[in-house]
Design a protein around this motif. Structure first.
Motif, PDB file in Angstrom:
ATOM      1  N   LEU A 189      11.055 -17.154  -6.281  1.00 14.89           N
ATOM      2  CA  LEU A 189       9.723 -16.646  -6.607  1.00 14.89           C
ATOM      3  C   LEU A 189       9.119 -15.925  -5.412  1.00 14.89           C
ATOM      4  O   LEU A 189       8.438 -14.907  -5.560  1.00 14.89           O
ATOM      5  CB  LEU A 189       8.799 -17.801  -7.020  1.00 14.89           C
ATOM      6  N   GLN A 190       9.370 -16.451  -4.226  1.00 17.89           N
ATOM      7  CA  GLN A 190       8.841 -15.824  -3.023  1.00 17.89           C
ATOM      8  C   GLN A 190       9.350 -14.391  -2.884  1.00 17.89           C
ATOM      9  O   GLN A 190       8.589 -13.482  -2.549  1.00 17.89           O
ATOM     10  CB  GLN A 190       9.247 -16.644  -1.808  1.00 17.89           C
ATOM     11  N   LYS A 191      10.621 -14.190  -3.182  1.00 18.38           N
ATOM     12  CA  LYS A 191      11.190 -12.849  -3.103  1.00 18.38           C
ATOM     13  C   LYS A 191      10.583 -11.944  -4.177  1.00 18.38           C
ATOM     14  O   LYS A 191      10.283 -10.775  -3.930  1.00 18.38           O
ATOM     15  CB  LYS A 191      12.708 -12.913  -3.279  1.00 18.38           C
ATOM     16  N   GLN A 192      10.397 -12.496  -5.368  1.00 16.17           N
ATOM     17  CA  GLN A 192       9.841 -11.699  -6.460  1.00 16.17           C
ATOM     18  C   GLN A 192       8.399 -11.278  -6.165  1.00 16.17           C
ATOM     19  O   GLN A 192       7.992 -10.165  -6.496  1.00 16.17           O
ATOM     20  CB  GLN A 192       9.877 -12.496  -7.770  1.00 16.17           C
ATOM     21  N   LEU A 193       7.628 -12.181  -5.560  1.00 17.29           N
ATOM     22  CA  LEU A 193       6.206 -11.917  -5.331  1.00 17.29           C
ATOM     23  C   LEU A 193       5.929 -11.250  -3.994  1.00 17.29           C
ATOM     24  O   LEU A 193       4.779 -10.920  -3.693  1.00 17.29           O
ATOM     25  CB  LEU A 193       5.416 -13.233  -5.420  1.00 17.29           C
ATOM     26  N   ALA A 194       6.964 -11.051  -3.187  1.00 18.77           N
ATOM     27  CA  ALA A 194       6.788 -10.495  -1.848  1.00 18.77           C
ATOM     28  C   ALA A 194       5.994  -9.189  -1.824  1.00 18.77           C
ATOM     29  O   ALA A 194       5.101  -9.021  -0.981  1.00 18.77           O
ATOM     30  CB  ALA A 194       8.148 -10.310  -1.169  1.00 18.77           C
ATOM     31  N   PRO A 195       6.243  -8.224  -2.729  1.00 16.37           N
ATOM     32  CA  PRO A 195       5.465  -6.979  -2.682  1.00 16.37           C
ATOM     33  C   PRO A 195       3.968  -7.207  -2.847  1.00 16.37           C
ATOM     34  O   PRO A 195       3.157  -6.591  -2.148  1.00 16.37           O
ATOM     35  CB  PRO A 195       6.034  -6.168  -3.856  1.00 16.37           C
ATOM     36  N   ALA A 196       3.594  -8.120  -3.747  1.00 13.47           N
ATOM     37  CA  ALA A 196       2.173  -8.397  -3.970  1.00 13.47           C
ATOM     38  C   ALA A 196       1.560  -9.096  -2.765  1.00 13.47           C
ATOM     39  O   ALA A 196       0.456  -8.755  -2.328  1.00 13.47           O
ATOM     40  CB  ALA A 196       1.989  -9.254  -5.224  1.00 13.47           C
ATOM     41  N   LEU A 197       2.261 -10.078  -2.211  1.00 11.29           N
ATOM     42  CA  LEU A 197       1.740 -10.823  -1.072  1.00 11.29           C
ATOM     43  C   LEU A 197       1.554  -9.916   0.136  1.00 11.29           C
ATOM     44  O   LEU A 197       0.542 -10.002   0.851  1.00 11.29           O
ATOM     45  CB  LEU A 197       2.675 -11.984  -0.737  1.00 11.29           C
ATOM     46  N   THR A 198       2.502  -9.036   0.353  1.00 13.29           N
ATOM     47  CA  THR A 198       2.401  -8.098   1.464  1.00 13.29           C
ATOM     48  C   THR A 198       1.239  -7.137   1.251  1.00 13.29           C
ATOM     49  O   THR A 198       0.464  -6.860   2.183  1.00 13.29           O
ATOM     50  CB  THR A 198       3.714  -7.305   1.610  1.00 13.29           C
ATOM     51  N   TYR A 199       1.102  -6.643   0.046  1.00 13.57           N
ATOM     52  CA  TYR A 199       0.018  -5.702  -0.254  1.00 13.57           C
ATOM     53  C   TYR A 199      -1.349  -6.365  -0.066  1.00 13.57           C
ATOM     54  O   TYR A 199      -2.269  -5.761   0.510  1.00 13.57           O
ATOM     55  CB  TYR A 199       0.157  -5.196  -1.690  1.00 13.57           C
ATOM     56  N   MET A 200      -1.497  -7.588  -0.519  1.00  5.98           N
ATOM     57  CA  MET A 200      -2.779  -8.282  -0.422  1.00  5.98           C
ATOM     58  C   MET A 200      -3.200  -8.500   1.028  1.00  5.98           C
ATOM     59  O   MET A 200      -4.377  -8.367   1.372  1.00  5.98           O
ATOM     60  CB  MET A 200      -2.712  -9.620  -1.157  1.00  5.98           C
ATOM     61  N   LEU A 201      -2.244  -8.829   1.893  1.00  3.02           N
ATOM     62  CA  LEU A 201      -2.561  -9.056   3.297  1.00  3.02           C
ATOM     63  C   LEU A 201      -3.033  -7.787   3.997  1.00  3.02           C
ATOM     64  O   LEU A 201      -3.837  -7.841   4.922  1.00  3.02           O
ATOM     65  CB  LEU A 201      -1.334  -9.618   4.030  1.00  3.02           C
ATOM     66  N   SER A 202      -2.544  -6.641   3.525  1.00  2.00           N
ATOM     67  CA  SER A 202      -2.863  -5.367   4.175  1.00  2.00           C
ATOM     68  C   SER A 202      -4.024  -4.621   3.527  1.00  2.00           C
ATOM     69  O   SER A 202      -4.599  -3.715   4.139  1.00  2.00           O
ATOM     70  CB  SER A 202      -1.626  -4.458   4.175  1.00  2.00           C
ATOM     71  N   ASN A 203      -4.385  -5.015   2.295  1.00  2.00           N
ATOM     72  CA  ASN A 203      -5.394  -4.246   1.547  1.00  2.00           C
ATOM     73  C   ASN A 203      -6.460  -5.131   0.916  1.00  2.00           C
ATOM     74  O   ASN A 203      -7.049  -4.763  -0.101  1.00  2.00           O
ATOM     75  CB  ASN A 203      -4.701  -3.425   0.455  1.00  2.00           C
ATOM     76  N   TYR A 204      -6.722  -6.296   1.530  1.00  2.61           N
ATOM     77  CA  TYR A 204      -7.662  -7.254   0.944  1.00  2.61           C
ATOM     78  C   TYR A 204      -9.061  -6.695   0.752  1.00  2.61           C
ATOM     79  O   TYR A 204      -9.833  -7.160  -0.093  1.00  2.61           O
ATOM     80  CB  TYR A 204      -7.735  -8.508   1.832  1.00  2.61           C
ATOM     81  N   ASP A 215       2.479  -5.431 -11.920  1.00  2.00           N
ATOM     82  CA  ASP A 215       3.227  -4.173 -12.054  1.00  2.00           C
ATOM     83  C   ASP A 215       3.980  -3.848 -10.769  1.00  2.00           C
ATOM     84  O   ASP A 215       5.129  -3.391 -10.813  1.00  2.00           O
ATOM     85  CB  ASP A 215       2.274  -3.022 -12.388  1.00  2.00           C
ATOM     86  N   LEU A 216       3.345  -4.096  -9.628  1.00  2.00           N
ATOM     87  CA  LEU A 216       3.983  -3.817  -8.345  1.00  2.00           C
ATOM     88  C   LEU A 216       5.261  -4.635  -8.172  1.00  2.00           C
ATOM     89  O   LEU A 216       6.229  -4.175  -7.576  1.00  2.00           O
ATOM     90  CB  LEU A 216       3.002  -4.130  -7.206  1.00  2.00           C
ATOM     91  N   CYS A 217       5.244  -5.845  -8.729  1.00  2.00           N
ATOM     92  CA  CYS A 217       6.404  -6.738  -8.630  1.00  2.00           C
ATOM     93  C   CYS A 217       7.368  -6.577  -9.800  1.00  2.00           C
ATOM     94  O   CYS A 217       8.373  -7.304  -9.887  1.00  2.00           O
ATOM     95  CB  CYS A 217       5.939  -8.197  -8.561  1.00  2.00           C
ATOM     96  N   HIS A 218       7.026  -5.655 -10.727  1.00  2.00           N
ATOM     97  CA  HIS A 218       7.846  -5.413 -11.921  1.00  2.00           C
ATOM     98  C   HIS A 218       7.985  -6.684 -12.759  1.00  2.00           C
ATOM     99  O   HIS A 218       9.075  -7.026 -13.247  1.00  2.00           O
ATOM    100  CB  HIS A 218       9.230  -4.882 -11.535  1.00  2.00           C
ATOM    101  N   LEU A 219       6.850  -7.380 -12.924  1.00  2.80           N
ATOM    102  CA  LEU A 219       6.820  -8.617 -13.705  1.00  2.80           C
ATOM    103  C   LEU A 219       5.733  -8.513 -14.766  1.00  2.80           C
ATOM    104  O   LEU A 219       4.768  -7.748 -14.609  1.00  2.80           O
ATOM    105  CB  LEU A 219       6.517  -9.817 -12.801  1.00  2.80           C
ATOM    106  N   SER A 220       5.878  -9.276 -15.837  1.00  2.67           N
ATOM    107  CA  SER A 220       4.802  -9.336 -16.820  1.00  2.67           C
ATOM    108  C   SER A 220       3.614 -10.060 -16.202  1.00  2.67           C
ATOM    109  O   SER A 220       3.775 -10.874 -15.277  1.00  2.67           O
ATOM    110  CB  SER A 220       5.257 -10.069 -18.079  1.00  2.67           C
ATOM    111  N   TYR A 221       2.426  -9.779 -16.713  1.00  4.06           N
ATOM    112  CA  TYR A 221       1.223 -10.407 -16.158  1.00  4.06           C
ATOM    113  C   TYR A 221       1.275 -11.924 -16.294  1.00  4.06           C
ATOM    114  O   TYR A 221       0.949 -12.652 -15.348  1.00  4.06           O
ATOM    115  CB  TYR A 221      -0.025  -9.872 -16.866  1.00  4.06           C
ATOM    116  N   SER A 222       1.712 -12.439 -17.453  1.00  2.88           N
ATOM    117  CA  SER A 222       1.722 -13.880 -17.669  1.00  2.88           C
ATOM    118  C   SER A 222       2.716 -14.565 -16.733  1.00  2.88           C
ATOM    119  O   SER A 222       2.425 -15.612 -16.148  1.00  2.88           O
ATOM    120  CB  SER A 222       2.044 -14.208 -19.127  1.00  2.88           C
TER     121      SER A 222
END
Length: 295
Positions: A189-204, A215-222
């Protein structure tokens, strides 16, 4: 069975990142009844013998042994020697090691063995394994620094805790326990969510929606929402707001900006909502926080 929670300790409204003392008991019996707390706890026995109850199992430890008690892990401590004994107790918040805001989220994997239920690694490390290590010296040094309170003692204690933390990780890895790999699902899960976590730290400071991060992680919202909560132990918006609050803390003590200006600069739409969340997390208002740290 419901066990009592020992609340975090606060000084002037600010959570204590660590607590340390030497516990001395003169006779056999219960030292602390079953309870739990958010702190990670380390015990290092100086004399006598004890039993520690950890989530349904009793473990023996005696002089020279170290015990790890995870965050929120139910535990009870009993002295078994007729004349009691003593041990060093060091408690620290997970945030001292990893706060998720100022550090790379990739470091989260190192904290997981201390905050999740992973039964496959040693919770009691005996004296024979510690004799050639720095652990006895570091545990005693933490107590000396706490008692003497020389200039910079807080940094010294945090550094000592960090060195113990690192020693534990490497000890498990060398003994092939490999606690970091126990929960492979969380690592995936950490690998899948990495793009979102990185983006949030830089663009909070920008408006960020969970749907956009999915969408950034190519996952469904749910799936993204469920996975985010599992990995970070909080909802998406709560985590984002925690980042913003931590950044606001820095600005409150390092700039002369008003509360309104700081709230806007870290991404809050309204000052009132920022103040509400800040008080919920820090137990004081932003203004009170400024005054406390300016003393």
């Amino acid at each position: 069975m419901n066990y009592p929670e020992e609340k975090n300790t606060y000084i002037d409204g600010i959570p204590c990142q660590y607590l340390c003392h030497v516990e001395v008991t003169k006779k056999a019996g219960t030292v602390f009844p079953a309870h739990y707390h958010y702190y990670i706890e380390l015990l290092y026995a100086l004399s006598g013998s004890f039993l520690v109850y950890l989530n349904g199992t009793y473990h023996e430890f005696s002089a020279g042994d170290m015990v790890l008690i995870n965050s929120r892990e139910v535990h009870q401590i009993d002295a078994t020697a007729a004349d009691g004994g003593s041990y060093i107790c060091v408690r620290f918040l997970p945030d001292l090691i990893y706060n998720g805001m100022s550090q790379s989220h990739f470091e989260l994997k190192y904290l997981l063995p201390f905050v999740t239920e992973q039964p496959d690694y040693e919770k009691v490390i005996h004296a024979a394994s510690l004799s050639d290590s720095l652990i006895p010296e570091l545990m005693n040094e933490i107590i000396r620094e706490s008692e003497q309170q020389n200039y910079g003692y807080e940094l010294a204690i945090k550094n000592d805790i960090g060195r113990i933390f690192l020693w534990l990780l490497r000890y498990w890895q060398k003994s092939e326990t490999e606690p970091l790999l126990v929960n492979q699902t969380d690592l995936n899960l950490q690998k899948q969510l990495a793009p979102a976590l990185t983006y949030m730290l830089s663009n909070y400071e920008k408006p960020i929606l969970a749907t956009e991060m999915a969408d950034l992680c190519h996952l469904s919202y749910s799936y993204f929402s469920r996975s985010f909560h599992r990995l970070m132990h909080m909802k998406f918006n709560d985590y984002l707001n925690s980042i913003r609050i931590r950044e606001a803390e820095k600005l409150l003590i390092s700039t002369s900006g008003s509360v309104t200006e700081i709230a806007a600069s870290v991404g809050f739409c309204t000052t009132s909502y920022f103040i509400k969340l800040f008080k919920e997390q820090m137990y004081v208002s932003p203004k009170q926080y400024q005054k406390l740290l300016a003393q």
